[in-house]
Design a protein around this motif. Sequence first.
Motif, PDB file in Angstrom:
ATOM      1  N   ALA A  84       1.001  -1.434  -0.083  1.00  0.00           N
ATOM      2  CA  ALA A  84      -0.099   0.018   0.340  1.00  0.00           C
ATOM      3  C   ALA A  84       0.620   1.220   0.018  1.00  0.00           C
ATOM      4  O   ALA A  84       0.882   2.146  -0.977  1.00  0.00           O
ATOM      5  N   PRO A  85       1.988   1.446   0.830  1.00  0.00           N
ATOM      6  CA  PRO A  85       2.897   2.248   0.928  1.00  0.00           C
ATOM      7  C   PRO A  85       3.104   2.676  -0.871  1.00  0.00           C
ATOM      8  O   PRO A  85       3.309   4.219  -1.298  1.00  0.00           O
ATOM      9  N   MET A  86       3.645   1.996  -1.351  1.00  0.00           N
ATOM     10  CA  MET A  86       3.788   1.962  -2.705  1.00  0.00           C
ATOM     11  C   MET A  86       3.164   2.528  -3.503  1.00  0.00           C
ATOM     12  O   MET A  86       3.363   3.492  -4.394  1.00  0.00           O
ATOM     13  N   MET A  87       1.832   1.943  -3.813  1.00  0.00           N
ATOM     14  CA  MET A  87       0.918   1.968  -4.504  1.00  0.00           C
ATOM     15  C   MET A  87       0.418   3.162  -4.521  1.00  0.00           C
ATOM     16  O   MET A  87       0.106   4.449  -4.872  1.00  0.00           O
ATOM     17  N   VAL A  88       0.357   3.612  -2.702  1.00  0.00           N
ATOM     18  CA  VAL A  88      -0.337   5.087  -2.928  1.00  0.00           C
ATOM     19  C   VAL A  88       0.521   6.177  -2.577  1.00  0.00           C
ATOM     20  O   VAL A  88       0.230   7.109  -3.505  1.00  0.00           O
ATOM     21  N   ASP A  89       2.183   6.088  -3.076  1.00  0.00           N
ATOM     22  CA  ASP A  89       2.992   7.082  -3.343  1.00  0.00           C
ATOM     23  C   ASP A  89       3.245   7.713  -4.746  1.00  0.00           C
ATOM     24  O   ASP A  89       3.540   8.051  -5.570  1.00  0.00           O
ATOM     25  N   ARG A  90       2.858   6.219  -5.470  1.00  0.00           N
ATOM     26  CA  ARG A  90       2.545   6.283  -7.483  1.00  0.00           C
ATOM     27  C   ARG A  90       1.775   6.994  -7.402  1.00  0.00           C
ATOM     28  O   ARG A  90       2.065   7.996  -8.180  1.00  0.00           O
ATOM     29  N   ILE A  91       0.823   6.916  -6.705  1.00  0.00           N
ATOM     30  CA  ILE A  91      -0.548   7.929  -7.330  1.00  0.00           C
ATOM     31  C   ILE A  91       0.219   9.168  -7.010  1.00  0.00           C
ATOM     32  O   ILE A  91      -0.415  10.626  -7.659  1.00  0.00           O
ATOM     33  N   LEU A  92       0.032   9.623  -5.562  1.00  0.00           N
ATOM     34  CA  LEU A  92       0.362  11.113  -4.860  1.00  0.00           C
ATOM     35  C   LEU A  92       0.817  11.834  -5.813  1.00  0.00           C
ATOM     36  O   LEU A  92       1.256  12.982  -5.947  1.00  0.00           O
ATOM     37  N   ARG A  93       2.385  10.626  -6.730  1.00  0.00           N
ATOM     38  CA  ARG A  93       3.373  11.271  -7.671  1.00  0.00           C
ATOM     39  C   ARG A  93       2.841  12.100  -8.380  1.00  0.00           C
ATOM     40  O   ARG A  93       3.594  12.831  -8.792  1.00  0.00           O
ATOM     41  N   LEU A  94       1.987  11.626  -9.293  1.00  0.00           N
ATOM     42  CA  LEU A  94       0.877  11.749  -9.976  1.00  0.00           C
ATOM     43  C   LEU A  94       0.579  12.758  -9.667  1.00  0.00           C
ATOM     44  O   LEU A  94       0.335  13.905 -10.770  1.00  0.00           O
ATOM     45  N   LEU A  95      -0.236  12.999  -8.793  1.00  0.00           N
ATOM     46  CA  LEU A  95      -1.450  14.251  -8.713  1.00  0.00           C
ATOM     47  C   LEU A  95      -0.105  15.375  -8.599  1.00  0.00           C
ATOM     48  O   LEU A  95      -0.807  16.385  -8.797  1.00  0.00           O
ATOM     49  N   THR A  96       0.575  15.542  -7.935  1.00  0.00           N
ATOM     50  CA  THR A  96       1.724  16.571  -7.947  1.00  0.00           C
ATOM     51  C   THR A  96       2.127  16.848  -9.070  1.00  0.00           C
ATOM     52  O   THR A  96       2.652  18.149  -9.274  1.00  0.00           O
ATOM     53  N   SER A  97       2.566  16.156  -9.696  1.00  0.00           N
ATOM     54  CA  SER A  97       2.988  16.194 -11.271  1.00  0.00           C
ATOM     55  C   SER A  97       2.192  17.678 -11.875  1.00  0.00           C
ATOM     56  O   SER A  97       2.408  17.983 -12.803  1.00  0.00           O
ATOM     57  N   TYR A  98       0.557  17.036 -11.482  1.00  0.00           N
ATOM     58  CA  TYR A  98      -0.238  17.902 -12.041  1.00  0.00           C
ATOM     59  C   TYR A  98      -0.810  19.416 -10.869  1.00  0.00           C
ATOM     60  O   TYR A  98      -1.992  20.362 -10.944  1.00  0.00           O
ATOM     61  N   SER A  99       0.718  19.821  -9.565  1.00  0.00           N
ATOM     62  CA  SER A  99       0.144  20.204  -8.931  1.00  0.00           C
ATOM     63  C   SER A  99      -1.714  20.530  -8.272  1.00  0.00           C
ATOM     64  O   SER A  99      -1.825  21.091  -7.355  1.00  0.00           O
ATOM     65  N   VAL A 100      -1.750  18.872  -8.375  1.00  0.00           N
ATOM     66  CA  VAL A 100      -3.449  18.331  -6.841  1.00  0.00           C
ATOM     67  C   VAL A 100      -2.493  18.510  -5.238  1.00  0.00           C
ATOM     68  O   VAL A 100      -3.326  19.444  -4.984  1.00  0.00           O
ATOM     69  N   LEU A 101      -1.470  18.528  -5.565  1.00  0.00           N
ATOM     70  CA  LEU A 101      -0.498  17.873  -4.037  1.00  0.00           C
ATOM     71  C   LEU A 101       0.860  18.794  -4.297  1.00  0.00           C
ATOM     72  O   LEU A 101       1.413  18.639  -5.132  1.00  0.00           O
ATOM     73  N   ASN A 102       1.843  19.425  -3.249  1.00  0.00           N
ATOM     74  CA  ASN A 102       2.410  19.313  -2.915  1.00  0.00           C
ATOM     75  C   ASN A 102       3.483  18.089  -3.007  1.00  0.00           C
ATOM     76  O   ASN A 102       3.227  17.351  -1.826  1.00  0.00           O
ATOM     77  N   CYS A 103       5.240  17.637  -3.103  1.00  0.00           N
ATOM     78  CA  CYS A 103       6.246  17.317  -2.484  1.00  0.00           C
ATOM     79  C   CYS A 103       7.175  18.331  -2.109  1.00  0.00           C
ATOM     80  O   CYS A 103       8.036  18.316  -3.188  1.00  0.00           O
ATOM     81  N   SER A 104       7.263  16.758  -0.936  1.00  0.00           N
ATOM     82  CA  SER A 104       8.977  17.410  -0.322  1.00  0.00           C
ATOM     83  C   SER A 104       9.871  16.504   0.010  1.00  0.00           C
ATOM     84  O   SER A 104       9.200  15.495   0.139  1.00  0.00           O
ATOM     85  N   ALA A 105      10.977  16.654   0.030  1.00  0.00           N
ATOM     86  CA  ALA A 105      12.178  15.590   0.585  1.00  0.00           C
ATOM     87  C   ALA A 105      12.466  15.729   2.300  1.00  0.00           C
ATOM     88  O   ALA A 105      12.943  17.207   2.689  1.00  0.00           O
ATOM     89  N   VAL A 106      12.634  14.683   2.458  1.00  0.00           N
ATOM     90  CA  VAL A 106      13.135  15.082   3.928  1.00  0.00           C
ATOM     91  C   VAL A 106      13.864  13.657   4.878  1.00  0.00           C
ATOM     92  O   VAL A 106      13.754  12.756   3.765  1.00  0.00           O
ATOM     93  N   ALA A 107      14.832  13.770   5.627  1.00  0.00           N
ATOM     94  CA  ALA A 107      15.719  13.069   5.318  1.00  0.00           C
ATOM     95  C   ALA A 107      14.938  11.287   5.790  1.00  0.00           C
ATOM     96  O   ALA A 107      14.581  11.795   6.664  1.00  0.00           O
TER      97      ALA A 107
END
Length: 244
Positions: A84-107
Motif C-alpha cells: 500500500a505505501p508504494m501504491m499510494v506514493d505512485r498515485i500521489l506522485r502523479l497528482l503532484t505532477s499536476y499540482s494537485v498536491l505538493n511534494c518535498s523531501a525529508v531525510a
Amino acid sequence: MASSLERKSHPKINHAEPEDEITKEEEEESFCYAMQLVGSTALSMSLQSAIKLGVFDIIAREGPGAKLSSSEIAAKIGTKNPEAPMMVDRILRLLTSYSVLNCSAVAANGGSDFQRVYSFAPVSKYFGNDEEGVSLGPVLTLIQDKWILHDWSDEHCLKLLKNCYKAIPDNGKVIVVEALLPAMPDTSTAVKSTSQLDVIMMTQNPGGKERSEQEFMALATGAGFSGIRYECFVCNFWVMEFFK
C-alpha cells in the motif's frame, strides 16, 4: 518591355517557404505531450482513488502545513496490504505532477536517504470534505461511475430499472442524475454540450444515448414507477427521483 497587360497575363509564381524546422528537444517534448494525452485517463482515476481512500481528509486532519509520507498515509487508511505505501506514493506522485498536491523531501535512514512527503496545494482543499462534508469528490465519481442510464439502450435500462423497482420499498425511490435533451434543439451552450455527449454515446457505447424528458418518463413508467420528480438542476444535469 512587356506591357502591363502582358505582365498580368502571366501568373505569379509563389515559392513556398520551407517549414520551420523544430529542434530535437521540441520534437521530444511534443512526443511526451502526445503520450500524456494518450494516458490522461490515469489522472482522473488516480484522483478518484485518492478521494475514495480519504487521502485529502487524512492530510487535512493533521492541520495546516501538514506533510505526510505515503507510509503514514497508508497507515491512517488502515490497509493491511504491504504494498500500500508504494501504491499510494505512485498515485500521489502523479497528482503532484499536476499540482494537485505538493511534494518535498525529508531525510530518512539517518540522513543517508530521503523520503517524499506530501502536503496540500491550493487546489487540494476542493477534494477533501469541508466543515459541511462537501467536496468535488461526488462530482468526479459521477463523471467516472454514476452516469448509468445514458450508457445503455432502452432495453437494458428497463431491465436495470425493473430490478431497482423490485429492490426498493413501497415508499422508495431511485435517484437518477442525467442530462436532458430538449424536444427541439437550440443554440445554447448547454444544448450543444448535451448533443455532443449524445453523439459520443452513439459512437462509443452501442445503444447509449442522452434522453429527453419524455423518454425518461417512458423508461420510468415502463419499469413500473409512477413518475419522476425533478429535484434540482446543477451544472447542466438534472437530479431526478423515480418514485413508486
